[in-house]
Design a protein around this motif. Structure first.
Motif, PDB file in Angstrom:
ATOM      1  N   LEU A   1       0.830  -1.209   0.000  1.00 59.72           N
ATOM      2  CA  LEU A   1       0.000   0.000   0.000  1.00 59.72           C
ATOM      3  C   LEU A   1       0.864   1.259   0.000  1.00 59.72           C
ATOM      4  CD1 LEU A   1      -2.817  -1.025   2.523  1.00 59.72           C
ATOM      5  CD2 LEU A   1      -2.911  -0.985   0.029  1.00 59.72           C
ATOM      6  N   SER A   2       1.949   1.257   0.766  1.00 54.71           N
ATOM      7  CA  SER A   2       2.845   2.418   0.787  1.00 54.71           C
ATOM      8  C   SER A   2       3.506   2.623  -0.569  1.00 54.71           C
ATOM      9  CB  SER A   2       3.910   2.239   1.876  1.00 54.71           C
ATOM     10  OG  SER A   2       3.313   2.080   3.145  1.00 54.71           O
TER      11      SER A   2
ATOM     12  N   LEU B   1       2.293   1.738  -3.520  1.00 49.50           N
ATOM     13  CA  LEU B   1       1.286   2.272  -4.445  1.00 49.50           C
ATOM     14  C   LEU B   1       1.057   3.754  -4.206  1.00 49.50           C
ATOM     15  CD1 LEU B   1      -1.326  -0.642  -4.435  1.00 49.50           C
ATOM     16  CD2 LEU B   1       0.358  -0.099  -6.195  1.00 49.50           C
ATOM     17  N   THR B   2       1.055   4.159  -2.933  1.00 54.43           N
ATOM     18  CA  THR B   2       0.918   5.584  -2.628  1.00 54.43           C
ATOM     19  C   THR B   2       2.128   6.364  -3.113  1.00 54.43           C
ATOM     20  OG1 THR B   2      -0.394   5.015  -0.675  1.00 54.43           O
ATOM     21  CG2 THR B   2       0.521   7.240  -0.767  1.00 54.43           C
ATOM     22  N   ALA B   3       3.317   5.787  -3.006  1.00 56.80           N
ATOM     23  CA  ALA B   3       4.543   6.484  -3.405  1.00 56.80           C
ATOM     24  C   ALA B   3       4.588   6.752  -4.904  1.00 56.80           C
ATOM     25  CB  ALA B   3       5.767   5.670  -2.977  1.00 56.80           C
TER      26      ALA B   3
ATOM     27  N   GLY C   1       2.076   7.396  -6.691  1.00 60.13           N
ATOM     28  CA  GLY C   1       1.027   8.331  -7.061  1.00 60.13           C
ATOM     29  C   GLY C   1      -0.346   7.743  -7.259  1.00 60.13           C
ATOM     30  N   LEU C   2      -0.557   6.482  -6.919  1.00 62.75           N
ATOM     31  CA  LEU C   2      -1.875   5.878  -7.068  1.00 62.75           C
ATOM     32  C   LEU C   2      -2.726   6.166  -5.840  1.00 62.75           C
ATOM     33  CD1 LEU C   2      -1.051   2.372  -8.605  1.00 62.75           C
ATOM     34  CD2 LEU C   2      -1.786   4.453  -9.784  1.00 62.75           C
ATOM     35  N   ASN C   3      -3.996   6.396  -6.071  1.00 60.26           N
ATOM     36  CA  ASN C   3      -4.944   6.624  -4.988  1.00 60.26           C
ATOM     37  C   ASN C   3      -5.429   5.274  -4.479  1.00 60.26           C
ATOM     38  OD1 ASN C   3      -6.801   7.564  -3.177  1.00 60.26           O
ATOM     39  ND2 ASN C   3      -8.190   8.435  -4.704  1.00 60.26           N
ATOM     40  N   ILE C   4      -5.065   4.951  -3.255  1.00 64.40           N
ATOM     41  CA  ILE C   4      -5.394   3.626  -2.728  1.00 64.40           C
ATOM     42  C   ILE C   4      -6.779   3.593  -2.100  1.00 64.40           C
ATOM     43  CG2 ILE C   4      -2.981   3.095  -2.326  1.00 64.40           C
ATOM     44  CD1 ILE C   4      -3.470   3.602   0.646  1.00 64.40           C
ATOM     45  N   GLY C   5      -7.451   4.751  -2.019  1.00 65.10           N
ATOM     46  CA  GLY C   5      -8.802   4.763  -1.458  1.00 65.10           C
ATOM     47  C   GLY C   5      -9.757   3.869  -2.224  1.00 65.10           C
TER      48      GLY C   5
END
Length: 564
Positions: free
Chosen positions: A365-366, A368-370, A372-376
């Motif tokens: 998850l980190s 994917l956030t790094a 630039g993807l929105n993990i919401g």
């Protein structure tokens, strides 16, 4: 002393790493160069959203010699082209400014439609890059002139640039002019011989410092590798107590974390030092900027990976610490040491599996956030999928719950011999989903934990050999009972079987009248998993004693009376 030395070494390395990275970043931007604080801008592109929506307006730095000279704003699709064209014109003006003796820089603000002098085709391209719709009404164009050359148009001031400054158009144009003047003057000063000599001395000092710190960290790494090798060899020994094993496992994990952290600090020091050296000179500073821009996301992913690895190792050390506390709360006798070790191994293995899965999930998850993807939406989708799969996955959930309580309640552990559904075997593997047994014929039997009900554990804490001895109806029962008792006492007193037999054999007496004759029953309490070995040896010794006394173990019914 070793711990204090290590703490000081790691603190020194970390401070040096942060200092190198701070100096390299601080060399890129300063408040004086930007007019406004740059601390609210994202690295590495130094872009910032001004408006939201499909045609979002973003701000970015215009660089000169790697420094951020000023910021401009434009729609996201047009920003890169505008910045590149302005940087080309600014680089040509810098060249003229630094090569002209005693240059005089003239900055003119002209309204759109006035006469325009062009230095090169790049200047014209800059003018074309400005969309008429983006130019503020009656907005001035910024013209620069290095005497005796004619003025050159640097850029048109758009309404987005004025909104970025938060002032009116005329004031914004004046601020841009002052920032350009300051940047060109700094570019001229940075090319002076005295400045270059000072920066060369700083770089030499940085290299010497890096070599010294690198040597100290390498010495510490060598010590940690030696300690890790010794611990690994010690863990392979089979003669240690449970507490010693747990302590050494904890020490091994802490040593592994220290070693990886030292390697990370050393790599970070060299990367930060090289970037610092590149940032000291105007000719190479742009390389530092490009390296940071290109390696920003890979560096974040690498940092996340290393952080997850260190977190897993520290979690392993914590698990070993907790299991050591659990083991120390019991009075570990030699008889119970092996049983407790089996239980601790099982709990530790399952706990490590849960920790690995948890930290890997956090790392993914980190990562994917790094990038630039929105993990919401991803988490929401995962929740929906989880609900959809909950019904068909009921058996897996039951397996996990039952497996958890099997381990928590210590119903059995790896190394135990159990009987489940009529299958007796050695427990080779247990996790939250399945239990695997190796039966007496060598077959590996896999049983889902949800199907495990009544369990017979043959090796929990202690075991017992249950021996049945048939004798003829014509044999003196009291004499046989006495021989059975003496044989058991002799076996218990022997060196080989003294530890395996926990207490003296208990002769229960005549158990039954059967077809073969009388049946005498004997209980022998043994160490876990030793009941079969003890029973076999006891039967052998008893056969030898009975043969010596002329007592025959009946093989069939004998209805004949003694010879008359």
């Amino acid at each position: 002393m070793g711990r204090y030395r290590l703490g000081g070494l790691l603190k020194t390395g970390l401070v040096s790493l942060l200092a190198c990275l701070w100096l390299s970043v601080s060399s890129l931007t300063t408040p004086a160069q930007l007019g406004e604080s740059i601390l609210d801008l994202s690295r590495p592109t130094l872009t910032q959203s001004v408006e939201e929506g499909e045609d979002a307006v973003v701000a970015s730095c215009v660089r000169l010699d790697g420094h951020c000279a000023f910021r401009v704003a434009a729609p996201k699709s047009d920003l890169n082209g505008r910045v590149q064209n302005i940087e080309k014109v600014l680089a040509q003006i810098r060249k003229a400014y630094v090569t002209t003796p005693d240059p005089v820089l003239t900055i003119e603000l002209r309204q759109e439609g006035g006469e325009v002098s062009q230095l090169s085709s790049a200047t014209a391209a800059t003018s074309d890059a400005e969309s008429p719709a983006d130019i503020a009404p009656k907005s001035p164009g910024i013209y620069l002139a290095v005497s005796p050359q004619p003025p050159v148009k640097l850029m048109n001031l758009t309404r987005f640039d004025a909104n970025l400054k938060g002032v009116d158009v005329e004031t914004a144009a004046e601020e841009y002019g002052e920032q350009v003047r300051s940047s060109l003057e700094r570019a001229r000063q940075e090319r002076q011989s005295r400045y270059l000599l000072i920066q060369t001395g700083i770089c030499v000092a940085v290299v010497v410092l890096l070599l010294g710190i690198n040597w100290a960290i390498m010495q510490r790494e060598r010590q940690l590798r030696t300690t890790r090798s010794q611990l690994k060899a010690s863990l392979r020994a089979r003669s240690q107590s449970l507490q010693s094993v747990l302590d050494e496992r904890q020490h091994w994990n802490v040593t592994e974390v220290q070693l990886r952290f030292a390697q990370l600090v050393r790599a970070g020091l060299w990367i930060g030092g090289i970037l610092l050296i590149l940032s000291r000179f105007p000719y190479t500073r742009i390389i530092e900027v490009r390296v940071i821009d290109s390696l920003y996301i890979p560096f974040r992913l690498l940092l996340i990976g290393l952080t997850i690895y260190l977190a897993i190792r520290l979690s392993f050390a914590l698990i070993n610490r907790l299991t050591a506390v659990l083991a120390s709360s019991y009075e570990i006798t030699p008889e119970l040491n092996r049983r407790m070790q089996l239980r601790v191994n099982t709990i530790s293995r399952v706990s490590r599996g849960i920790v690995i899965l948890t930290w890997l999930g956090v790392g993914i998850l980190s990562a994917l956030t790094a990038i630039g993807l929105n993990i919401g939406p991803l988490l929401a989708g995962a929740g929906i999928i989880g609900v959809a799969l909950s019904l068909p996955a009921q058996s897996l959930i039951k397996d996990a719950i039952n497996g958890f309580f099997i381990i928590l309640e210590d119903q059995y552990a790896v190394g135990d011999v159990i009987t489940v559904h009529g299958i007796r075997g050695l427990v080779e593997n247990i996790n939250l989903r399945i239990t695997q047994l190796r039966d007496e014929e060598g077959r590996l039997v896999t049983i889902p934990n949800s199907e495990i009900g009544v369990i017979a554990n043959h090796s929990s804490n202690w075991s017992q050999a249950d021996v049945y001895i048939p004798i003829s109806y014509h044999t003196d029962v009291d004499k046989v009972l006495d021989l059975i008792q003496k044989t058991g006492l002799e076996m218990k007193a022997s060196d080989r079987w003294h530890d395996a037999m926990l207490v003296e054999p208990e002769v229960l007496g005549v158990e039954d009248f059967g077809e073969r004759g009388l049946t005498i029953r004997v209980w022998i309490k043994t160490q876990p998993l030793k009941q079969w070995d003890v029973a076999r040896e006891y039967r052998r010794r008893l056969k030898v004693v009975l043969d010596a006394e002329g007592i025959v173990i009946p093989a069939h019914i004998d209805f004949k009376s003694p010879a008359s």
